[in-house]
Motif scaffolding. Sequence first.
Motif, short mmCIF file in Angstrom:
data_model
loop_
_atom_site.label_atom_id
_atom_site.label_comp_id
_atom_site.label_asym_id
_atom_site.label_seq_id
_atom_site.Cartn_x
_atom_site.Cartn_y
_atom_site.Cartn_z
N MET A 30 0.83 -1.20 0.00
CA MET A 30 0.00 0.00 0.00
C MET A 30 0.87 1.26 0.00
N LEU A 34 1.13 1.75 -3.95
CA LEU A 34 0.05 2.72 -4.17
C LEU A 34 0.40 4.13 -3.70
N TRP A 47 -0.01 5.01 -0.77
CA TRP A 47 -1.20 5.27 0.06
C TRP A 47 -0.81 5.06 1.52
N ASN A 69 -7.42 -3.63 2.12
CA ASN A 69 -6.54 -4.57 1.44
C ASN A 69 -7.09 -4.95 0.08
N ALA A 121 -6.55 -2.15 -2.36
CA ALA A 121 -5.16 -2.10 -2.83
C ALA A 121 -4.88 -3.20 -3.85
#
Length: 450
Positions: free
Chosen positions: A141, A145, A147, A425, A428
């Motif tokens: 993540m 990402l 993120w 999750n 992602a």
Amino acid sequence: MSFGEWTKEISEFIWGAPMILVLLGGGLILGGSIRFYYIIHIKYIFKSTIGTLFKRTKHDHTKGEVTPFGAFSSALAGTVGANNLIGVPLAIHYGGPGALFWMWIVALVGMATILVEIILGQRYREQTPQKEFVGGPAFYMSRGLKWRFGALFFAIGLIVQLGLSTMVQAKTIADRVGNSFQISSTVAGAAMVIIVAILVFGGIKRIAGVMKFLIPIIVFGYVVLTVFVIGSHYTSLLSTFQLIISEAFQPTAAVGSFAGASIWVTARWGLARGLYSSEAGMGTAPIAHAAAANHSPLKQANWGIIAVVIDTLLICSLTGLAVVITNTWTEVEEAEQMLINAFQTLMSSQVSEYLLTVLLIVFVLPTVTMLIYYAEKQADFLFKHHHPIIVRSLYLTLLFIGVFCSASMLWNMMDIVLAFVVIPNMYALIKLRKEATAEIKQFIYDKKRM
């Protein structure tokens, strides 16, 4: 409304339509993206995993701490716990036999989720200053990402969920040992803490070393036992499967001690148990597999498919079939007693009770060990320079406290927190699914060239 009733209502709501959409919808998106590789290439998956067990293979430990099979055994140890023995009969008690069907569905769909999780876990893992490999959803993540908030939310949520899960496992063991051997919860809790401490303070290498020998023995022994139970009622096997499938799509009528269930309730319990047994979407599998010394993320992910096959499609299915085929699900309300009554078709009631206790102990202790390891890896992400002894001591304390808590409340709280772990999750995984697809496309391209 009491706190226990409040948690029950929230848990039942979340694990209805919302989680059905997230787990099945997300799993189907991932499955379509990877073109259901795990079905089309199932022969290769078995050949590259189980087929390598008796071959001498050198592993580059600069690429990981443990062997691929060691990582697989550790991950499997984290799922083979109380859920396999108690969780499945509990799902049948509340949802009827049809819950088994939904458990199978979430396992099949969840194989795509597991595959993508482990591939991303391998791609975005990191090596700590102590030369340990760490990975999992928080890492893909934050790195994949970008993120950071989602990664922090996931890591904190998983730490809480793992704490509740540790307490559930402890409560299950303490109650069972107390019923069978009249041992106090205090003594049972203290004994568990000592045994688990010996393992967790040895790190992943000691855990993997123990699990790769212990888990195959546990699985084989339990499979043999439940196959004998089911085999003794083989004439009812076809009608049992017919009952499971039919009850998955229609309300289950009250019968014996079973109070009846709607289709939504049946699906809710099957999905929840299927997720707990396979851990698809929960994000724990890639944490264990991140430590594997494997040059190919896809080859390591293949072990994740085998884990779902063994844990959910084999062990949990055998538990459920044993309970349904012997009709013990209609005779008693307690999940533990269902399995004891099923065993009584082969042995005396006292031996059955002792056997379940021993099985729970050997199933649960490895699971608790891995839960603490997973929590430690989340701490690695949150606190770069934390001391592992703090996390281990905290969870060993929760392990002891759990034996004095309400089991039903712990299960409901665990279900609620788990939903807030799964949702970020799955988001992602869907956003990063093209990276897993690229791994599989490369495999197919290489295979065509051979």
